[in-house]
Design an enzyme around this catalytic site. Structure first.
Site, short mmCIF file in Angstrom:
data_model
loop_
_atom_site.label_atom_id
_atom_site.label_comp_id
_atom_site.label_asym_id
_atom_site.label_seq_id
_atom_site.Cartn_x
_atom_site.Cartn_y
_atom_site.Cartn_z
N SER A 195 0.83 -1.21 0.00
CA SER A 195 0.00 0.00 0.00
C SER A 195 0.86 1.26 0.00
O SER A 195 2.02 1.22 0.40
CB SER A 195 -0.89 0.04 1.24
OG SER A 195 -1.71 -1.09 1.30
N1 SAH Z 1 0.70 -5.37 4.48
C1 SAH Z 1 1.32 -5.79 3.25
C2 SAH Z 1 0.35 -5.59 2.11
C3 SAH Z 1 0.26 -6.82 1.27
S1 SAH Z 1 -1.04 -6.85 0.10
C4 SAH Z 1 2.64 -5.11 3.00
O1 SAH Z 1 3.02 -4.19 3.73
O2 SAH Z 1 3.35 -5.52 2.09
C5 SAH Z 1 -2.17 -7.97 0.87
C6 SAH Z 1 -1.66 -9.35 1.20
O3 SAH Z 1 -2.74 -10.09 1.75
C7 SAH Z 1 -1.17 -10.16 0.00
O4 SAH Z 1 0.15 -10.57 0.22
C8 SAH Z 1 -2.13 -11.36 -0.05
O5 SAH Z 1 -1.51 -12.58 -0.45
C9 SAH Z 1 -2.59 -11.44 1.40
N2 SAH Z 1 -3.86 -12.14 1.62
C10 SAH Z 1 -5.00 -12.13 0.87
N3 SAH Z 1 -5.94 -12.91 1.43
C11 SAH Z 1 -5.41 -13.44 2.56
C12 SAH Z 1 -5.89 -14.31 3.58
N4 SAH Z 1 -7.12 -14.86 3.54
N5 SAH Z 1 -5.06 -14.63 4.60
C13 SAH Z 1 -3.81 -14.13 4.66
N6 SAH Z 1 -3.30 -13.29 3.73
C14 SAH Z 1 -4.09 -12.94 2.70
#
Ligand code: SAH
Length: 226
Positions: free
Chosen positions: A72
């Site tokens: 993000s």
């Molecule tokens: N906070 C992260 C943002 C990653 S984007 C950062 O700073 O990089 C969102 C992430 O959520 C992705 O890596 C995706 O694989 C994960 N995601 C999506 N659905 C999920 C679920 N049910 N459980 C765990 N992770 C999930």
């Protein structure tokens, strides 16, 4: 290899200034919590993205982190941290244990780790967990516990949580997450799919109060693991 490390460290020196400018921009955008601003100023965002994207790490933009996922933009990371800390008035409370859903590259977890005693962070993509676990170890972020799993179920063994931050969007707030929120705790997550709204749910005893805030754009929360 040594040379490569040195050149990254070199960028690190100038990035402290670049981060300072990013923090000023966050203030202008309305982030008031000094603890959050300090955390944003301290975590080296450029070391959480691929080297090819390093020069863009401090722009106010989302960036790809592989596996079709994105990190993000700095504003939304700061905003969610501020909301998790009850920080809208310029100060917030100390956080004990925090749950993050969606570890991704580990950047947001590292920011939360500056504001909490411990961050448990669940990620559904196994390869991303491995890569990010190694990165967090290398950067000596010791109070983030990466876990491979489906975050929709939360992390019952570590509950209750003072705050839960969901970094992926979903129509409904998963019930398991509400059950794992501590009394007085807050859950922050984007709700919706094509159109998404940031929402905050605060727990007081068995009462959950929801507020809808600004429009946002996140990757979807997906069921199961990969
Ligand atoms: N906070 C992260 C943002 C990653 S984007 C950062 O700073 O990089 C969102 C992430 O959520 C992705 O890596 C995706 O694989 C994960 N995601 C999506 N659905 C999920 C679920 N049910 N459980 C765990 N992770 C999930």
């Amino acid at each position: 290899m040594v040379e490569a490390m040195n050149s990254r460290a070199g960028i690190g020196m100038t990035s402290a200034r670049t981060r300072g400018r990013m923090v000023e921009r966050l203030r202008e955008q309305g982030i008031k919590d000094e603890m959050v601003l300090a955390a944003m100023g301290a975590v080296p965002r450029h070391l959480y993205v691929d080297q090819a994207l390093e020069s863009r790490a401090y722009e106010d933009t989302a960036l790809p982190i592989g596996f079709g996922q994105t990190i993000s933009n700095p504003y939304i990371v700061a905003r969610m941290a501020e909301l998790a800390r009850h920080g809208e008035n310029g100060q917030g409370r100390e956080l004990g244990r925090v749950l993050e859903i969606g570890l991704g590259c580990g950047y947001q977890a590292a920011v939360l780790a500056k504001l909490a005693r411990e961050v448990v962070s669940i990620e559904r993509i196994a390869q991303l967990v491995g890569k990010t676990r190694a990165r967090l170890r290398e950067l000596r972020v010791n109070n983030v516990r990466p876990k491979h799993g489906d975050g929709m179920h939360g992390a019952k063994d570590f509950a209750p949580f003072d705050a839960i931050v969901v970094a992926a969007a979903f129509g409904e707030v998963p019930q398991a997450l509400l059950a794992q929120l501590a009394d007085g705790g807050r859950l922050v997550m984007p709700r919706g799919s094509a159109t998404q709204t940031l929402c905050v749910i605060e727990r007081q005893g068995d009462t959950f109060t929801e507020r809808l805030l600004e429009g946002v754009k996140f990757v979807p929360l997906l069921p199961g693991v990969a």
